[in-house]
Design a protein around this motif. Structure first.
Motif, PDB file in Angstrom:
ATOM      1  N   ASP A 238       0.822  -1.213   0.000  1.00 25.02           N
ATOM      2  CA  ASP A 238       0.000   0.000   0.000  1.00 25.02           C
ATOM      3  C   ASP A 238       0.854   1.260   0.000  1.00 25.02           C
ATOM      4  O   ASP A 238       0.538   2.246  -0.665  1.00 25.02           O
ATOM      5  CB  ASP A 238      -0.932   0.029   1.212  1.00 25.02           C
ATOM      6  CG  ASP A 238      -2.093  -0.946   1.098  1.00 25.02           C
ATOM      7  OD1 ASP A 238      -2.286  -1.524   0.010  1.00 25.02           O
ATOM      8  OD2 ASP A 238      -2.796  -1.118   2.109  1.00 25.02           O
ATOM      9  N   ARG A 239       1.947   1.244   0.771  1.00 28.09           N
ATOM     10  CA  ARG A 239       2.823   2.435   0.833  1.00 28.09           C
ATOM     11  C   ARG A 239       3.487   2.679  -0.524  1.00 28.09           C
ATOM     12  O   ARG A 239       3.667   3.823  -0.934  1.00 28.09           O
ATOM     13  CB  ARG A 239       3.908   2.261   1.907  1.00 28.09           C
ATOM     14  CG  ARG A 239       3.426   2.020   3.318  1.00 28.09           C
ATOM     15  CD  ARG A 239       2.666   3.166   3.966  1.00 28.09           C
ATOM     16  NE  ARG A 239       1.264   3.289   3.638  1.00 28.09           N
ATOM     17  CZ  ARG A 239       0.260   2.559   4.163  1.00 28.09           C
ATOM     18  NH1 ARG A 239       0.492   1.634   5.037  1.00 28.09           N
ATOM     19  NH2 ARG A 239      -0.986   2.780   3.791  1.00 28.09           N
TER      20      ARG A 239
ATOM     21  N   ASN B  67      -7.977   4.296 -12.754  1.00 28.77           N
ATOM     22  CA  ASN B  67      -7.764   2.846 -12.699  1.00 28.77           C
ATOM     23  C   ASN B  67      -7.511   2.361 -11.273  1.00 28.77           C
ATOM     24  O   ASN B  67      -8.098   1.366 -10.829  1.00 28.77           O
ATOM     25  CB  ASN B  67      -6.589   2.449 -13.595  1.00 28.77           C
ATOM     26  CG  ASN B  67      -6.862   2.681 -15.066  1.00 28.77           C
ATOM     27  OD1 ASN B  67      -7.987   2.906 -15.481  1.00 28.77           O
ATOM     28  ND2 ASN B  67      -5.817   2.659 -15.869  1.00 28.77           N
ATOM     29  N   THR B  68      -6.642   3.044 -10.563  1.00 27.81           N
ATOM     30  CA  THR B  68      -6.291   2.611  -9.212  1.00 27.81           C
ATOM     31  C   THR B  68      -7.456   2.835  -8.254  1.00 27.81           C
ATOM     32  O   THR B  68      -7.706   1.998  -7.381  1.00 27.81           O
ATOM     33  CB  THR B  68      -5.018   3.315  -8.721  1.00 27.81           C
ATOM     34  OG1 THR B  68      -3.985   3.128  -9.688  1.00 27.81           O
ATOM     35  CG2 THR B  68      -4.548   2.746  -7.392  1.00 27.81           C
TER      36      THR B  68
ATOM     37  N   GLY C 176      -9.855   1.976  -4.482  1.00 25.24           N
ATOM     38  CA  GLY C 176     -10.398   3.150  -3.809  1.00 25.24           C
ATOM     39  C   GLY C 176     -11.446   2.874  -2.759  1.00 25.24           C
ATOM     40  O   GLY C 176     -11.514   3.562  -1.744  1.00 25.24           O
ATOM     41  N   GLY C 177     -12.259   1.851  -2.958  1.00 24.94           N
ATOM     42  CA  GLY C 177     -13.286   1.532  -1.980  1.00 24.94           C
ATOM     43  C   GLY C 177     -12.737   0.953  -0.696  1.00 24.94           C
ATOM     44  O   GLY C 177     -13.356   1.065   0.360  1.00 24.94           O
ATOM     45  N   GLY C 178     -11.553   0.356  -0.761  1.00 26.14           N
ATOM     46  CA  GLY C 178     -10.980  -0.281   0.416  1.00 26.14           C
ATOM     47  C   GLY C 178      -9.707   0.356   0.917  1.00 26.14           C
ATOM     48  O   GLY C 178      -9.121  -0.100   1.889  1.00 26.14           O
ATOM     49  N   ASN C 179      -9.259   1.411   0.264  1.00 24.41           N
ATOM     50  CA  ASN C 179      -8.010   2.055   0.650  1.00 24.41           C
ATOM     51  C   ASN C 179      -8.228   3.559   0.628  1.00 24.41           C
ATOM     52  O   ASN C 179      -8.213   4.188  -0.436  1.00 24.41           O
ATOM     53  CB  ASN C 179      -6.894   1.640  -0.312  1.00 24.41           C
ATOM     54  CG  ASN C 179      -5.550   2.193   0.073  1.00 24.41           C
ATOM     55  OD1 ASN C 179      -5.420   3.343   0.453  1.00 24.41           O
ATOM     56  ND2 ASN C 179      -4.522   1.362  -0.049  1.00 24.41           N
ATOM     57  N   GLN C 180      -8.437   4.135   1.781  1.00 25.18           N
ATOM     58  CA  GLN C 180      -8.748   5.568   1.872  1.00 25.18           C
ATOM     59  C   GLN C 180      -7.620   6.439   1.352  1.00 25.18           C
ATOM     60  O   GLN C 180      -7.857   7.474   0.739  1.00 25.18           O
ATOM     61  CB  GLN C 180      -9.105   5.955   3.305  1.00 25.18           C
ATOM     62  CG  GLN C 180      -9.673   7.352   3.431  1.00 25.18           C
ATOM     63  CD  GLN C 180     -10.941   7.554   2.612  1.00 25.18           C
ATOM     64  OE1 GLN C 180     -11.878   6.745   2.692  1.00 25.18           O
ATOM     65  NE2 GLN C 180     -10.981   8.600   1.803  1.00 25.18           N
TER      66      GLN C 180
END
Length: 184
Positions: free
Chosen positions: A50-51, A105-106, A111-115
């Motif tokens: 994620d980072r 795309n990302t 986007g729904g699971g990673n603020q």
């Protein structure tokens, strides 16, 4: 290898791989292999995927903003500057590595699971809207036109990626011209 070089190589490799296949389809080992950076160094710089995704998006966001500003800089006429945004899109859509907007795309993938990803994507789209608002204001046109132009630009990005064609940039430019003529 010094940390700055390793970081740049990791970001280059990750950006290329994410663009080619999407974030979820790419593993950290593949990024390590493509970058030539050791797995130990990779995880020291980016302890979680994620980072790394966030770093790629931040770097891409800055690059896009700078690239668009450079593209618009030599154009003086305010109306031509607005239309040039769509010329920029046309140039971008014609690049061999164009697979759509990294942020659209990302966001669609994560986007729904990673603020954090959602926030970066929203900031990128807000920056485009901000640029269009400045251009519309400089042309002496009504502020709501910028929102309409942003919808055209983002729609062209999504459509060009799906269609595999740069044509949506020209179509969006033509629609923008109609909006500009109507706004006079």
């Amino acid at each position: 290898m010094d940390p700055d070089t390793a970081d740049a190589q990791l970001l280059d490799a990750a950006e290329a791989l994410f663009n080619e296949r999407g974030v979820q389809a790419v593993g950290m080992d593949e990024i390590r292999s493509r970058s030539g950076v050791s797995l130990k160094r990779l995880y020291r710089l980016y302890p979680a995927k994620d980072r790394l995704v966030e770093a790629v998006l931040h770097r891409r966001d800055l690059a896009v903003r700078e690239e668009l500003a450079r593209f618009l800089d030599p154009i003086d006429d305010p109306r031509d500057r607005i239309l040039a945004v769509f010329d920029y899109l046309d140039d971008w859509f014609r690049r061999e590595d164009f697979r759509g907007c990294t942020f659209i795309n990302t966001f669609g993938e994560l986007g729904g699971g990673n603020q954090a990803v959602a926030d970066i994507a929203k900031a990128n789209k807000a920056a485009l809207l901000g640029c269009l608002r400045e251009l519309v204001s400089a042309a002496g046109l009504a502020a709501p036109l910028a929102d309409q132009l942003a919808i055209l630009a983002n729609g062209a990005m999504a459509t060009a990626a799906i269609a595999g064609s740069p044509l949506p940039a020209r179509q969006a430019r033509d629609a923008a011209r109609v909006l500009l003529d109507a706004a006079r």
